[in-house]
Structure formats: structure tokens, C-alpha cells
Design a protein around this motif. Structure first.
Motif, PDB file in Angstrom:
ATOM      1  N   ASN A 180      -1.896  -5.083   7.793  1.00 47.16           N
ATOM      2  CA  ASN A 180      -1.845  -6.458   7.286  1.00 47.16           C
ATOM      3  C   ASN A 180      -1.253  -7.007   8.887  1.00 47.16           C
ATOM      4  N   THR A 239       0.830  -1.157   0.010  1.00 44.52           N
ATOM      5  CA  THR A 239       0.049  -0.113  -0.034  1.00 44.52           C
ATOM      6  C   THR A 239       0.726   1.325   0.084  1.00 44.52           C
ATOM      7  N   GLY A 240       2.181   1.187  -0.044  1.00 50.28           N
ATOM      8  CA  GLY A 240       2.980   2.255  -0.546  1.00 50.28           C
ATOM      9  C   GLY A 240       4.237   2.411   0.519  1.00 50.28           C
ATOM     10  N   ASN A 295       6.907  -9.302   1.970  1.00 53.36           N
ATOM     11  CA  ASN A 295       5.788  -8.883   3.012  1.00 53.36           C
ATOM     12  C   ASN A 295       6.053  -9.445   4.374  1.00 53.36           C
ATOM     13  N   ALA A 308      -2.885   3.397   3.690  1.00 55.27           N
ATOM     14  CA  ALA A 308      -1.626   2.026   3.841  1.00 55.27           C
ATOM     15  C   ALA A 308      -2.338   0.988   4.767  1.00 55.27           C
ATOM     16  N   ARG A 340      11.014  -9.870   8.645  1.00 59.23           N
ATOM     17  CA  ARG A 340      10.755  -8.415   8.690  1.00 59.23           C
ATOM     18  C   ARG A 340      10.168  -7.862  10.298  1.00 59.23           C
TER      19      ARG A 340
HETATM   20  N1  LIG Z   1       1.147  -0.711   4.625  1.00 59.87           N
HETATM   21  C1  LIG Z   1       1.922  -2.092   4.070  1.00 59.87           C
HETATM   22  C2  LIG Z   1       0.963  -3.073   3.542  1.00 59.87           C
HETATM   23  C3  LIG Z   1       1.795  -4.314   3.737  1.00 59.87           C
HETATM   24  O1  LIG Z   1       2.171  -4.697   4.966  1.00 59.87           O
HETATM   25  P1  LIG Z   1       3.489  -5.695   5.152  1.00 59.87           P
HETATM   26  O2  LIG Z   1       3.947  -5.204   6.439  1.00 59.87           O
HETATM   27  O3  LIG Z   1       2.890  -6.828   5.052  1.00 59.87           O
HETATM   28  O4  LIG Z   1       4.442  -5.711   4.011  1.00 59.87           O
HETATM   29  C4  LIG Z   1       2.666  -1.245   3.051  1.00 59.87           C
HETATM   30  O5  LIG Z   1       3.225  -0.202   2.838  1.00 59.87           O
HETATM   31  O6  LIG Z   1       2.793  -2.042   1.788  1.00 59.87           O
END
Ligand SMILES: N[C@@H](CCOP(=O)(O)O)C(=O)O
Ligand SMILES: Cc1ncc(COP(=O)(O)O)c(C=O)c1O
Length: 518
Positions: free
Chosen positions: A325, A221-222, A290, A385, A296
């Protein structure tokens, strides 16, 4: 996204030569070994009294000497489970299809007491010795203990300020101990840097070990995309970014473009992008970045440790985290719990996960008493986001909340935009997701759940500048069905002395709805 079309580079043009000139915070600074690891005196069962704090600079040894290690295990596994995987394996799911978790050898870490770790982290705080000056790598033994320092890709991320929101807290919430952890004031403007340094460093290591990884990919989402592309560009690793078309801000869109990622703008929402990247990474040697990938969260958990450190290891009562997420709420839980387990603190804060009412699957799940989880179709929200309806880390979030006596709250569009604006009027420059967390705080204060003297930390997850358009819309009163009651639009005034004087006199003579009133 249609208004911003740029020539896109082919993936093969994305590999840059590794930089050879470093500043003082560099990998060449290897002679100063003092902060690598500090041996306790005489025995491995170091008590604070046996630990010679005056001799910190004289002794060192590596993580490996102490048997520190970490591996993947199934998340929340049955204690009898023996399933585990090396962190050098490319694996995102357990054999039963569940989530994974990075498990540290806690017995090895426990050979050093809480005071020892506090001293070590403090000592590293201001160092320029690679990579320990990073807020993440200053806690390397708790993050990725076995990675070579030379393989680490870091921007010296972390160590974000915990801002005392004194005026905002006192005037609007009757609180005197309100803090905003500024995780968005970071290399790419969001907390994602904390996790991405770990993930990209591990990929860098695996590529050096000749794993077949042609690049790293994410749905986003950015913010994840911005962090991924920046760290990959720094490492010379190709990055692949799947973005939901027209659902990320212009500032976020330009970040991976500028960092040379291969950007796919897809005609779907985030959940659609997430599904696709999972399918693609199962087929192609593209590593998944992700937070489904538990590496992460090892970096993201250091923000919790930092909060405790910033309060001299006094535990706040509440920590409020905006959730999408849902990896981050678990990362905070994990960081706090690790500090408790290793004797740095004796309890953990209560966690609050705050969601946009337009994208609130966790909130609904919480309200139903955590019975069967049902994903939702996430609607448009200013907190773009976290416009996520089917969060991959739902199980992790529920675990974190249940084990921290946690709460889930939601905020509608007006509530989150008002909260964001009020915070700005109190001197911050917050993103709408932080607005969601602040709106949750307003609600919990009003209900009396959070008390006036409870020490409360709101986690600000991104820099407000990434979401400038939402602020422009608000202050122009240009949002349908929203009164934008705290808008502070600029005055158009003729450029002559008389007009300016008249305007100022009029302004000064009346009750004015500007920040000083709130
Ligand atoms: N806000 C997140 C959404 C994806 O979350 P992730 O922590 O699983 O990578 C983004 O900026 O893409
Ligand atoms: C700015 C911002 N805040 C909050 C979140 C939520 O974090 P998580 O997805 O880990 O719940 C995200 C990403 O999802 C984000 O980009």
C-alpha cells in the motif's frame, strides 16, 4: 477463509474493562520524570558542549514547555499553502482530495542539536518509565509530542534487532555488511505495531476528548488487522476489520478473531476492501486505521531512526523495503530525512522498494519514468500481504524514491520463494515479503548496482510463522511450476536403529543440498 468459521461476537460485546494491574513497564511509574524531556543548559540553542550529559537525570520538562507540536498539512504542499488541521480532527484527505502529512514544528525541534537527540534516545532505550521504553514513544517529541502519556496504548513495540546476515551475505551475495531489520519480531508479528500504537493512542485521546468515535476500522491483507485489533483490545476500543476472503493466511485470520475484532470476510481483493472501508468510515463514526491516515506513518518512521541508532548514527548505503500500500517506504524516508534535518546524520540512504511481480504497480510506474500512474489488478502471490494493485500512498512512495535517489525492483514467485528459503537456510525465518526484498537485493547485486561492501539493510516486515503454509508448500515441493530447488523435506524413516543408521550414513556420504552447501 471458509475452512475457519467461528462464532463472531457482536460489536457491543467488544468493549473490555480497562486493565488495572500493570507490570513494571507501566503508567503507574510516573514518579521517574527524568526521561520525559531533558532541558538544554542555559539557552535553547544547545550545542553539544553546552549540554550537560552527566546531569540527564536531574532535569526534566514536558514537550509542551518547548513548543513542540504537530499538525496535518496537505502532503507535498505548495510552500505558500496555509491549509492545516489539528491532529484531533477526523480527517484523512486535504481539501483538494490529496494525501495528508503530519508536519512537526521543526523550528522547535531544531532548538536542540543532533547530539542532544541522540543522547535522549539512547538514555530512553532501556528505561521502564512509561511510555519511553517503547521504540516509538522513546521518540515521542518526533511522533506525537502533545499526547498525554496516560492516553498512550503501547506494547513497548519497536527496538527490533538489526540482524547481521553474515553467512547469508558472504556466501550468497559476496557481501560483508548485510543486515536484516527484524520489524516482524514484534507484538503482533509485523511492523504495523509501530504505526498502530500511534493511531490507537490518538483515538484513545480523541475518545477521552468526547469525539464521537465508536470504533476503529481497516481493510487489510492480514497484518494491519492484527495490529489494529490487538491495540484496540488493549485500549477497550471496538475494532472492525475488512479482510479479502481466502487471501490472508490462517495465522493472520485468527489474530483479529482472537483479539475480539468484528471481522468481515469480503468476497473481493484488498483494493475492494480498501474502497469499502473508505466509504464506510465516511458514513459511520468509525475511525480509519489504514496508512491513508498519516498518523500511522509517524510511528512507522521510527524504524528508520532505530536503524541509524543501531549503526551508531552511521548511515547505511541502501535500505530495501517491500512495498504494497506504499505507506512504509515513505515512513522510512521521513524518518531518515528528519534525522538529517535535525542534525543527527548528514545524509540519507538510497531506498529500494521491492514489489511482487504479481502486484507491481509501482514497479511499472518507475519503469515508465513515473509518467501517469496506472493501478493494476493484483494477482495471487505468496507475498499475500502486498497483493495490492491500487496503493493509497503511491504519491508518497514516488516522493520518497525520487528524493532518496531510490530504485524499484520486482521479484517473481520463484525468486521470492527461493530468496526466502535461502535466508531461512542461513538461520532466519523470514516471511515471503522479506523474500521479495531479498530477491530484489540478489538482482541489484547481480547487476552491480549494490556493491559488495555497501552497507545494506533489508527490512523484514513480518514474522515467518504467519506464513508457515508457504514454507510447507515449498519444502514439500508442492507448488506448481516451481522447482523448489532449495527444499529440505523431512525423511520418513522406520523407527529402528538400523534404518536410522542407514539413512544417516547415506546422507553423510553424498553431496547434499542442505543449508551447508549454500
Ligand atoms: N499489508 C497491509 C495492507 C494495508 O496497508 P496499510 O499500511 O495501509 O494499512 C495489511 O496488512 O493490511
Ligand atoms: C508483511 C508486509 N510487508 C510489507 C507490506 C507493505 O507495506 P506498505 O503497505 O506500507 O507498502 C505489508 C503491508 O502492506 C505487509 O503486511
Amino acid at each position: 477463509m471458509t475452512s475457519f468459521s467461528l462464532f463472531q461476537a457482536s460489536p457491543s460485546s467488544l468493549v473490555y474493562p480497562k486493565s488495572t494491574s500493570f507490570n513494571q513497564n507501566t503508567k503507574s511509574n510516573h514518579n521517574n520524570q527524568s526521561l520525559l524531556f531533558l532541558k538544554p543548559c542555559n539557552s535553547l540553542s544547545s550545542s553539544s558542549s553546552s549540554f550537560d550529559r552527566h546531569n540527564l537525570l536531574c532535569r526534566s520538562s514536558s514537550s509542551d514547555d518547548h513548543g513542540f507540536s504537530a499538525k496535518y498539512v496537505p502532503f507535498n504542499a505548495d510552500p505558500t499553502s496555509t491549509e492545516s488541521y489539528s491532529l484531533d480532527e477526523i480527517i484523512y484527505r486535504s481539501s483538494s482530495g490529496g494525501l495528508l502529512d503530519v508536519q512537526h514544528d521543526m523550528d522547535a525541534l531544531k532548538k536542540f542539536d543532533g547530539e542532544y537527540w541522540k543522547d535522549l534516545f539512547k538514555k530512553r532505550d532501556n528505561t521502564t518509565t512509561w511510555p519511553y521504553g517503547s521504540g516509538v514513544w522513546g521518540k515521542k517529541e518526533w511522533v506525537l509530542p502533545n499526547i498525554d502519556d496516560d492516553h498512550i496504548i503501547s506494547t513497548f513495540e519497536g527496538k527490533s534487532n538489526s540482524y547481521w546476515a553474515e553467512r547469508f551475505g558472504k556466501r550468497l551475495l559476496g557481501m560483508n555488511d548485510l543486515w536484516v531489520k527484524q520489524c516482524g519480531i514484534s507484538h503482533t508479528g509485523s511492523f504495523k505495531d509501530l504505526g498502530m500504537t500511534v493511531l490507537v493512542s490518538q483515538v484513545n485521546r480523541m475518545r477521552k476528548l468526547n469525539h464521537n468515535i465508536i470504533g476503529v476500522g481497516c481493510a487489510s491483507t492480514g497484518d494491519t488487522s492484527a495490529a489494529l485489533s490487538a491495540y484496540c483490545a488493549a485500549a477497550g476500543i471496538p475494532s472492525f476489520v475488512f479482510l479479502p476472503a481466502d487471501r490472508v493466511s490462517l495465522a493472520q485470520l485468527v489474530q483479529p478473531i482472537a483479539n475480539g475484532a468484528f471481522v468481515l470476510s469480503l468476497d473481493t481483493d484488498f483494493d475492494g476492501c480498501m474502497k469499502l472501508i473508505r466509504e464506510i468510515t465516511a458514513e459511520l463514526p468509525i475511525y480509519l486505521a489504514n496508512s491513508l491516515n498519516s498518523l500511522r506513518l509517524e510511528g512507522q518512521k521510527t524504524a528508520a531512526i532505530e536503524i541509524l541508532q543501531q549503526f551508531d548514527w552511521q548511515v547505511p548505503d541502501w535500505v530495501i523495503v517491500p512495498g504494497g500500500n506504499l505507506g512504509n517506504i515513505y515512513a522510512f524516508y521521513k524518518g531518515f530525512r528528519m534525522c538529517q534535518e535535525l542534525g543527527l546524520v548528514d545524509r540519507i540512504p538510497r531506498l529500494v522498494c521491492a514489489q511482487s511481480a504479481n502486484a507491481n504497480p509501482l514497479y511499472l510506474h518507475y519503469k515508465s519514468g513515473y509518467t501517469e500512474f496506472k493501478p493494476v489488478m493484483a494477482d495471487t502471490t505468496f507475498a499475500s500481504a502486498i497483493q495490492i494493485g491500487d496503493p493509497v500512498s503511491i504519491d508518497r512512495a514516488v516522493y520518497a524514491l525520487k528524493n532518496s535517489n531510490g530504485i524499484v525492483e520486482e521479484a517473481n514467485e520463484e525468486e521470492l520463494m527461493d530468496a526466502m528459503t535461502l535466508a531461512d537456510l542461513g538461520g532466519m525465518f523470514t516471511c515471503p515479503h522479506t523474500g521479495v526484498a531479498l530477491a530484489a537485493l540478489f538482482k541489484l547485486r547481480n547487476k552491480g548496482v549494490i556493491g559488495r561492501s555497501d552497507r545494506t539493510v533489508v527490512v523484514s516486515t513480518a514474522h515467518g510463522l504467519k506464513f508457515a503454509q508457504s514454507k510447507i508448500d515449498y519444502h514439500s515441493k508442492n507448488i506448481q511450476h516451481m522447482s523448489c530447488r532449495f527444499a529440505n523435506p523431512p525423511m520418513q524413516v522406520k523407527a529402528d536403529f538400523g534404518s536410522v543408521m542407514d539413512t544417516l550414513k547415506k546422507f553423510l556420504s553424498k553431496d547434499r543440498p542442505n543449508m551447508n552447501s549454500y
